[in-house]
Design an enzyme around this catalytic site. Structure first.
Site, mmCIF file in Angstrom:
data_model
loop_
_atom_site.group_PDB
_atom_site.id
_atom_site.type_symbol
_atom_site.label_atom_id
_atom_site.label_comp_id
_atom_site.label_asym_id
_atom_site.label_seq_id
_atom_site.Cartn_x
_atom_site.Cartn_y
_atom_site.Cartn_z
ATOM 1 N N LYS A 15 -12.698 -1.122 7.402
ATOM 2 C CA LYS A 15 -12.105 -2.025 8.384
ATOM 3 C C LYS A 15 -12.824 -1.781 9.711
ATOM 4 C CE LYS A 15 -8.680 -2.763 5.335
ATOM 5 N NZ LYS A 15 -8.347 -3.984 4.616
ATOM 6 N N ASP A 58 -1.744 7.201 6.317
ATOM 7 C CA ASP A 58 -2.789 6.303 5.838
ATOM 8 C C ASP A 58 -3.108 5.341 6.975
ATOM 9 O OD1 ASP A 58 -4.370 4.344 4.729
ATOM 10 O OD2 ASP A 58 -2.978 3.795 3.127
ATOM 11 N N TRP A 60 0.830 -1.212 0.000
ATOM 12 C CA TRP A 60 0.000 0.000 0.000
ATOM 13 C C TRP A 60 0.857 1.252 0.000
ATOM 14 C CZ3 TRP A 60 -4.627 -0.673 -1.713
ATOM 15 C CH2 TRP A 60 -5.183 -1.956 -1.614
#
Lengths: 358, 358
Positions: A194, A170, A102
């Site tokens: 999430k 992030d 990511w």
């Protein structure tokens, strides 16, 4: 049989939240209409947006001067928006920590807008640790890190606080799972799917005063200021995702907030990692000090036991623990809504395997 | 009392779809898990994406060589993406038809990427008609129009087919409501929250061969090719919105498809416009030949009757018919899922007003 959902995301949500969300799809606020067939500008839905924002501000202790935005496009669009909104048009520079897939995607998009310096990189060991002890060169517009790396099961335990540039994080996969000092950051973003809610909404927490400094002409949707000015109602927001986020935040508050869930998450992680370390049939993949409390990655010490182990956890109602292809083995994601009981069921399956194959 | 939901969007969806969506939030595909807590890469959800795509292709008769994409950010982000993906970096030019608020927003974003020529403009009469008889200059990268204008109640009845450039259409508010020949277009986009499903997903239908011709370096998320290459799974898609879209497309197919709904939509529009034209207490705002079958805008001929009229339709269970502030009066949105019966109820309230105040 009870389901034990260890899915890496979209992931488990509280049962009570699912029930309320299901009800609202039929009849929202006793209007006799569905949540998803009313105007996003109706007073009932505007109240949802306002309450979700207020709950996030309260739960995370967000100081004055920050805005909470509900956007779309996930972290993938934030990789672009962060760079567009924060990297100067002339000679823009940013420092990124490289902790895996990511982070790499974020770096790739930022390079389109300026010069990226990678200031810490754990690719030498397949990203099984968090880089430390690096310094951030002068002249950077911002520093960017990924707080939790789902694929590798690593998590930043001590955030770097850059002295001379903005701090961007992030937090897609561990936001709301532990206490963070929001004042230490200038911009935090997270796909909601999430710990905060279902897929379809992105949360951005941004210090208002940092915007508008790049000299770039930004398309309206891609400009954070647009969404601040319009209270996240510049265009039709993802109604259902925001509503479920509100319910999830209310569930978190009712249970004791982030300090409560941080404690539960620690208990779950301790239970599983203790078993991984104790049981000779398993080994963890991440460096112990950088282990994620959200995603525990582990391997069998004897690959021949894969079939019997898979049969055991499946029989126990466990789902979603197959590891990512780049690490292999298993990944148990233990997001906020996963009960301690589910971890106990998984640990029990691990112990059964040991009993059967010692 | 039965609800008659004329909301302009997000808007009414079929009752059976709402019931199935509500059920799936609790237990999807009999997995014992919610639709919104499983991986978007699970075979059950991948099947949802594939089926939704197949249904859209079948219902609209989309020819080979086109891709159907599920994105996020609504038409507002498409205003940006269309220009980024189709306007040449060097000397990019596009022709836009100006039919009101949404067309203007599209024009505003396109101007950041090249030269925009407005080739038809109905602002002289507050956008109460569709411009016609204009020509499109040579050298354009594409022509852009908005097929239906919710605020003004106008709808393009005969699409312009540009001879020498690409043809792009924002069909957000009337996609799937009538037969269109997709082969006449190179790119069609639509926020899903009118006839296709709930807020949170954007549908793009694009002719594959038109992409990659601009010379621009595009951020990954903003590049249509990215989403074609990844079957709309470049990042976590808006799971719930896509699922409800699948249910809505199945409802449409089961009832007879677009030709069926086009007939019903015509019946609804005829019923309401006939009453608007007959009843001396009302007048329509749009030119008759350009009247939208989706959104009927009308005014009271005597403003003093606002209070009694509002009381009448509210008492009948009608909601969502207040006009947009830039036109005033009333706007009855009659999207696919609105039954003819609801229009009859509204017409009845209009006739009651006439009886009481003739």
């Amino acid at each position: 049989m009870k389901a034990h959902n260890f899915s890496a995301g979209p992931c488990i949500l509280p049962q009570g939240v699912l029930k309320q969300a299901s009800d609202a799809v039929l009849n929202f606020d006793n209007l006799g209409l569905s949540l998803i067939e009313i105007s996003h500008r109706s007073k009932n839905f505007v109240a949802v947006v306002e309450k979700t924002e207020a709950l996030i501000k309260e739960l995370m202790g967000i100081p004055a001067g920050y805005s909470v935005l509900f956007l779309q496009g996930g972290a993938s669009l934030e990789f672009v928006m962060v760079a567009m909104n924060l990297m100067k048009e002339e000679g823009g520079k940013a420092a990124y920590m490289d902790t895996g897939t990511w982070a790499n995607k974020a770096i790739k998009e930022a390079k389109r807008f300026g010069e990226v310096t990678v200031v810490g990189n754990s690719s030498d060991k397949n990203y099984n640790y968090i880089p430390k002890g690096f310094s951030i060169p002068g002249g950077m517009d911002y520093f960017h890190c990924t707080s939790n790396n789902t694929i590798y099961g690593t998590q930043v335990k001590n955030f770097v606080k850059p002295a001379n540039c903005l701090n961007v994080c992030d937090m897609s996969s561990d936001i709301m799972s532990r206490t963070v000092n929001v004042a230490d950051f200038d911009l935090i973003y997270a796909g909601a799917q999430k710990n905060m809610g279902p897929a379809g909404a992105t949360v951005v927490i941004v210090k208002d005063e940092i915007l508008g400094e790049t000299g770039r002409d930004l398309p309206s949707y891609l400009n954070y200021q647009t969404h601040i000015d319009k209270d996240s109602m510049f265009n039709t927001p993802p109604v259902f995702a925001i509503y479920v986020m509100m319910l999830t935040m209310q569930w978190l508050k009712d249970n004791g907030g982030i300090s409560w869930v941080e404690g539960v998450n620690q208990q779950k992680a301790d239970l599983l990692y203790t078993e991984i370390d104790r049981n000779p049939l398993f080994k963890g993949t991440a460096e112990v000090e950088d282990r994620s409390n959200m995603n525990a990655c582990f391997l069998l010490t004897n690959e021949a036991l894969k079939e019997p182990f898979d049969a055991l956890w499946k029989a126990a109602g466990v789902s979603g623990i197959n590891g990512h292809r780049s690490v292999g083995g298993y990944r148990a994601s233990m997001y906020n809504a996963l009960p301690l009981e589910s971890v106990a069921v998984l640990v029990n399956a691990m112990q059964e395997l040991e009993k059967n194959h010692r």
